[in-house]
Design a protein around this motif. Structure first.
Motif: not given
Length: 493
Positions: A23-24, A27, A38, A74, A78, A81-82, A124, A126, A128, A361
């Motif tokens: 996922c990172v 992103r 974000e 970014v 990311s 979050k992940n 994934q 948006d 937080s 994506s």
């Protein structure tokens, strides 16, 4: 993967870690323009405060700390979050391990978390603060179930820390520990854990963590609650349907949408044994079932009490995260050979999360090919390059809104970015870049709120006219562009 999971169910932990690493990476491969949450975090990461507005501060504190050490980008947005999502899954699996009788049940419960829309899709896209709260719920479940099974100073302390973190992550987290206490009251063997003197350690830990923000909240209650209450009343009451019924229907609809993927995945894998699983129960299925009922009952009372008419699916994330563990324990109680079905379960979950990741994506990649450009395609990097080429780096940036502010913060990581209504109160350093998005062919004049902001700081704009930049979304298509207007106020002006 099938053979590995069949032999070692713990391998699921590594697979989940690999998914969040993917996922990172994905992103980072997408355009660097930020989504709403974000950009908000990029903007707020400039400050370390006990309160930031309508949301608790825990996620902001973590993002600020990461930005201080590694800068804001970014990547840091990311990774935080992940990492929290992975820790959520990790502690969820460890929580299941405390009470499961089958060695594959913890892996099933943990993979079940990935079937929740807030985890595999919304996060994934948006989210937080909800991500931080999901981690807190999992940590709480780990400490809570460990305390019920084998109480110790450590288990009570972990439970208290989780409550403290949860309260300063998302206000509706408080429903979870209240529901947990209500759930164990009918169980005589477990009820005594509430009256163990070591619970004072948990209370003390929670109070110490939450106290600074609680003090701020007492003095800013309206600021912290007005936005959420307004969103809960979107659409307003109806002349034909009572408000309490509108709220109940909205809550029911949001709940069904939130639990549908998880229920569907479990039903698909264990469809031959649904009747047996539905009848099976244990001490832990009773506790978790009561927790779910208590959570939604408490939420329903809140909905009716505040006159809410609109409930969003993501607001229920902290409640529905209990569902995979409940279903996994129902399977566990049925005596089902979970380890035999774990590979198939993992394959279905993998297909679900990877398809969702591809869709999210593809929105940023395929959309421009079809002539559709969204927020994530906004070329802030090209605007920043143009400013640096013509003027150099500003000492301060002022813009009109949080989304633009957060994006410019990642483009100028060493420059303090401000927005009217923001948090900074110091004098505006110069050279100063004042920038805003121009919608359509009009709106060239400086927005009133920015003009007022500048006047209060004695920044004179006499004789200064805005400059304009039309930045193409793509170098191959100049017709589709974003228009920026800006002032450059040099140090000697």
């Amino acid at each position: 993967m099938r053979n590995m999971l069949a032999r070692r169910s713990d391998a699921a932990f590594y697979l989940v870690g690999g998914y969040f690493l993917l996922c990172v990476i994905v992103r980072l491969l997408r355009p660097d323009a930020l989504e709403i949450d974000e950009s908000t975090q990029a903007f707020l990461s400039q400050y370390f405060l006990v309160g930031y507005g309508s949301q608790p501060p825990f996620y902001g504190w973590l993002q600020h700390g990461l930005a201080e050490f590694f800068g804001i980008s970014v990547a840091t947005l990311s990774i935080l979050k992940n990492s929290l999502l992975f820790l959520c899954c990790l502690f969820y699996g460890l929580a299941a391990r405390q009470v499961a009788s089958n060695r594959a049940t913890p892996a099933t419960a943990m993979l079940g978390v990935l079937t929740l829309p807030p985890v595999f899709f919304l996060a994934q896209k948006d989210l937080s603060h909800t991500v931080a709260a999901l981690f807190a719920v999992s940590l709480f479940l780990f400490g809570f179930l460990r305390t019920l099974k084998a109480p110790s100073f450590g288990s009570y302390l972990i439970t208290g820390i989780a409550v403290g973190i949860g309260v300063i992550s998302k206000y509706n987290f408080v429903v979870v520990p209240i529901a947990a206490v209500l759930a164990i009251l009918p169980e005589a063997a477990l009820r005594k854990r509430i009256f163990d003197w070591r619970i004072l350690l948990a209370v003390l830990a929670a109070v110490i963590i939450a106290a600074p923000h609680a003090y701020w909240l007492l003095h800013n209650l309206g600021n912290a609650s007005n936005n959420t209450l307004a969103e809960m009343k979107e659409g307003g009451p109806s002349r034909h349907i009572p408000t309490f019924l509108l709220g109940t229907l909205s809550l029911t609809s949001a709940t069904i949408q939130a639990i549908a993927p998880t229920v569907a995945v479990f039903a698909l894998i264990f469809y031959r044994d649904i009747k047996t699983i539905a009848r099976a129960q244990s001490e832990w299925t009773r506790v978790l079932g009561r927790m779910l009922i208590a959570c939604f009952t408490l939420v329903l009372l809140v909905v009716i009490g505040v006159g809410a008419t609109h409930i969003r699916e993501k607001w229920l994330s902290l409640l529905i995260v209990l569902l995979p563990l409940y279903l996994a324990m129902k399977v566990d109680a049925s005596g089902n050979a979970v380890e035999l079905k774990l590979p198939r379960f993992a394959a279905v979950v993998a297909a679900l999360v990877l398809i969702a990741l591809a869709v999210l994506s593809g929105r940023a990649i395929v959309g421009p090919m079809l002539g559709y450009y969204s927020r994530v395609n906004t070329p802030y990097h090209a605007f920043a390059d143009a400013i640096l080429a013509e003027h150099g780096e500003p000492a301060r940036i002022l813009t009109t809104d949080g989304n633009t502010a957060g994006n410019l913060r990642t483009q100028f990581p060493n420059v303090l970015v401000e927005a009217p209504g923001g948090l900074a109160t110091s004098e505006l350093s110069q050279p100063l870049l004042v920038v805003w998005r121009v919608e359509g062919e009009y709106g060239e004049e400086l927005p009133d709120r920015v003009a007022t902001f500048l006047k209060k700081r004695d920044i004179a704009l006499d004789g200064i006219t805005p400059q304009y930049l039309a930045i193409p979304y793509s170098p191959d298509n100049a017709e589709k562009h974003v228009r920026f207007a800006y002032f450059w106020i040099a140090a000697n002006q």
